[in-house]
Design an enzyme around this catalytic site. Structure first.
Site, PDB file in Angstrom:
ATOM      1  CG  ASP A  43      -1.623   1.687   1.455  1.00 11.81           C
ATOM      2  OD1 ASP A  43      -2.142   1.678   0.826  1.00 11.81           O
ATOM      3  OD2 ASP A  43      -1.664   1.435   2.395  1.00 11.81           O
ATOM      4  CG  ASP A  64      -1.256   2.126   6.647  1.00 10.20           C
ATOM      5  OD1 ASP A  64      -1.861   3.011   6.832  1.00 10.20           O
ATOM      6  OD2 ASP A  64      -1.821   2.330   5.540  1.00 10.20           O
ATOM      7  CG  ASP A 101      -3.773  -1.274   2.717  1.00 10.68           C
ATOM      8  OD1 ASP A 101      -4.369  -0.858   1.702  1.00 10.68           O
ATOM      9  OD2 ASP A 101      -4.072  -0.378   3.883  1.00 10.68           O
TER      10      ASP A 101
END
Length: 654
Positions: free
Chosen positions: A334, A540, A544
């Protein structure tokens, strides 16, 4: 009422280390060994036979009662325990007059069990000892008073005083004071780290110089060290695929071994072989063919790897996850909060012609105007000024205007900061942003930055470029993962293509997939895995979580990770240090190699000893020594991964 804080130790809490005398297995093994040596001395001195036999029988009882009782309980539940087979073999040896051999079998077997118990206890010590790092009490301050309280009673938001030489009692943020904190126990950093207002500190770290006031950010049960211990203890209850396979095969193997033992005993009898010789050969076969070492080959190295990674801030939730990390061959990141800190920073600034300001003067005015602001953008501007060593004058008449930015008077000048759309159309007093300003804004936007306009006395004076702060270790982590997996990581982000490309270029990622919704990220991971890839996803945020759930293994950034993400992930990077991810993968691969080596060692011992017994004349004591020796070897081989050197080597490989 003011309470004077008691003097506390100025050194770290000693590492917890289980003494062998604390383990019942070790105590009974010691008693059994003492009785055996006494009986042997009586035998060598040609002492009374009844005394010798009584001592040998007492030796067998002391060392064999616990595994025998455990085996009978397992048998009652229709499970065949290999420990019971060892006891039966010893009883058989005594029954045919081989008291010395039977007692020796029990002594070696009990000693091996004691060593295994001690090794297991030391593994647990390495994790539970983390809890000893944090002190039991803390000095809580409030309303001008100090109060000594138990750390367990601290609440989020409490302020504690940490004097020089004291241990930090809880995870939190420094609100006053400055000093150097030794964080080696948590972060592994070899040198103390300077801490000042706004910096994060961890429970169990040692304050060196200067007094700190720390606002508690997490309760004791949620601190880094507590989460590490809890995660590893939970992992120890989850068995790896290899371990489950071995345990599934173990029962059938043990039953087959008992059948083979009976055949080896009875088959030679019609051909005239003495009962005593046939029984000794059969008992020796039962001992050397037992799968004790095979059973012990898997979990110790995997749990040792979990404990070691936990000490360095990577919480691996199960032994299954260790195997998955070892198999990983692609990593997906990410962007915001993962490769970046999720905090804005001033990435560039440009003073406009005609404003009469250079870049430092522009930044000084902007920082003064933003200083009273609580907006993250304002903090980024102030931080940039301080990093340049600029003094920040105090502003007056500060006003924050939603949708437009801030306005303040700095000295005799009016400074206004906001988006070009809000301020640049007409400005104040009818001034437009001008061609130079438009060029600066467009240039920063092209680079993937957010552009912020600064007006001074109603005139466009400069443009600031704001970007998310890239983690300093991100590029090195990407390079290490590329080398480890043989394929470059992929960037999965909901951000726009221009911003994503700019970040990817900075950290060394070439495969960029931008503008993704949460379900799009999960679908991208599925597509990679459909190509045969075993993907580790690192993220995080809540967005996600779907990708983490479908990944071969999901890794969450723990410091600011969402609760859903932390629960969904298979592993958590507690301190948000990306460099620990390649190290954890390297350690997992090493653990898997140790498992394979252990299985080879255990299998080789069994094959050689069984062949020796069936085709030659393997003495019972030598068979016992070989069998138990292989068990100890594989156990200790796995526990090598507990050492600090194992993590350093993994980090070098990663």
């Amino acid at each position: 009422m003011t309470t004077v804080a008691p003097e506390r130790p100025t050194t770290r809490a000693p590492a917890r280390r289980t003494r062998w005398t604390a383990l019942p297995e070790a105590r009974w093994a010691a008693v059994s060994l003492a009785l055996f040596l006494t009986a042997l001395a009586v035998q060598l001195a040609d002492g009374p036979e009844p005394v010798r036999w009584a001592l040998y029988l007492a030796c067998c009882a002391a060392g064999g009662w616990e595994p025998g009782l455990s085996g009978l309980r397992a048998l009652r539940e229709r499970t065949l325990d290999v420990d019971l087979l060892m006891v039966v073999a010893a009883i058989g040896a005594v029954a045919v007059g081989q008291a010395l051999d039977g007692a020796l079998l029990i002594v070696i077997f009990a000693t091996s069990g004691a060593l295994e118990a001690l090794a297991t206890a030391r593994t647990e010590d390495s994790v539970r000892g983390l809890l000893d790092l944090a002190p039991d009490t803390a000095t809580r301050v409030g309303d001008g008073a100090e109060e000594v309280v138990r750390v367990a009673d601290l609440e989020v938001g409490d302020v504690v005083l940490v004097r020089p030489g004291e241990l930090v009692p809880a995870d939190g943020v420094v609100v006053a004071g400055a000093g150097e904190v030794d964080q080696a126990t948590i972060t592994g950093e070899p040198l103390p780290v300077d801490k000042a207002e706004g910096d994060e500190v961890f429970a169990g770290t040692l304050n060196g110089t200067g007094a700190l006031r720390v606002r508690v950010g997490k309760r004791a049960a949620d601190s880094v060290v507590a989460r590490i211990a809890a995660a590893v203890e939970e992992a120890s209850r989850t068995k790896a695929r290899t371990q489950l396979f071995i345990e599934k095969v173990e029962q059938r193997y043990s039953i087959g071994m008992v059948v083979a033992t009976l055949v080896i005993f009875t088959a030679p009898l019609p051909w005239g072989e003495p009962v005593r010789e046939a029984l000794l050969r059969a008992m020796t076969f039962m001992i050397v063919a037992s799968p004790c070492a095979l059973v012990l080959a898997t979990m110790p190295p995997l749990l040792a790897a979990i404990a070691n990674a936990g000490r360095h801030g990577v919480l691996v939730k199960s032994a299954v996850v260790v195997e998955r990390l070892a198999d990983a061959d692609r990593v997906a990141f990410d962007k915001t909060g993962t490769l970046t800190r999720g905090e804005p920073e001033v990435a560039g600034l440009r003073a406009l012609p005609g404003a009469g300001l250079d870049e430092d003067a522009l930044l000084r005015l902007a920082a003064s105007a933003e200083h009273p602001s609580e907006h993250p953008l304002g903090r980024a501007v102030v931080r940039a000024a301080r990093e340049r060593g600029l003094d920040v004058p105090q502003a007056r008449e500060f006003t924050a205007r939603p949708g437009r930015g801030v306005r303040a008077r700095v000295g005799d000048r009016v400074v206004e900061i906001g988006s070009p759309e809000a301020l640049g159309g007409a400005g104040i007093g009818g001034a437009g942003i001008g061609g130079a300003g438009i060029g600066a804004v467009d240039g920063f936007l092209t680079q993937g930055h957010t552009a912020v306009l600064v007006l001074v006395d109603g005139e466009p004076a400069g443009v600031l470029a704001i970007a998310d702060r890239v983690r300093p270790e991100a590029a090195a982590a990407v390079a290490a993962l590329t080398a480890a997996t043989g394929a470059g990581p992929v960037l999965l982000t909901g951000d726009n293509r221009r911003t994503a490309d700019r970040l990817a270029e900075r950290v060394g990622i070439t495969d960029v997939r931008a503008g993704l919704l949460p379900e799009d990220k999960a679908e991208a991971v599925r597509a990679l895995q459909a190509e045969g890839r075993r993907v580790v996803v690192v993220g995080d945020g809540v967005n996600d979580a779907p990708a983490l759930a479908v990944a071969h293994a999901g890794v969450a950034m723990g410091a600011a990770g969402a609760d859903l993400t932390l629960r969904t992930a298979d592993a958590v990077v507690v301190r948000d240090d990306l460099s620990t991810i390649p190290a954890a993968i390297a350690l997992a691969r090493r653990a898997k190699r140790v498992v394979v080596a252990n299985l080879v060692i255990a299998g080789s011992f069994i094959v050689v000893l069984v062949a020796w017994d069936l085709l030659g004349d393997l003495p019972l004591p030598l068979g016992v020594a070989g069998h138990e020796g292989s068990t100890v070897i594989v156990g200790l081989n796995g526990l090598r991964l507990l050492r600090e050197a194992a993590w350093r080597k993994a980090k070098a490989e990663g």
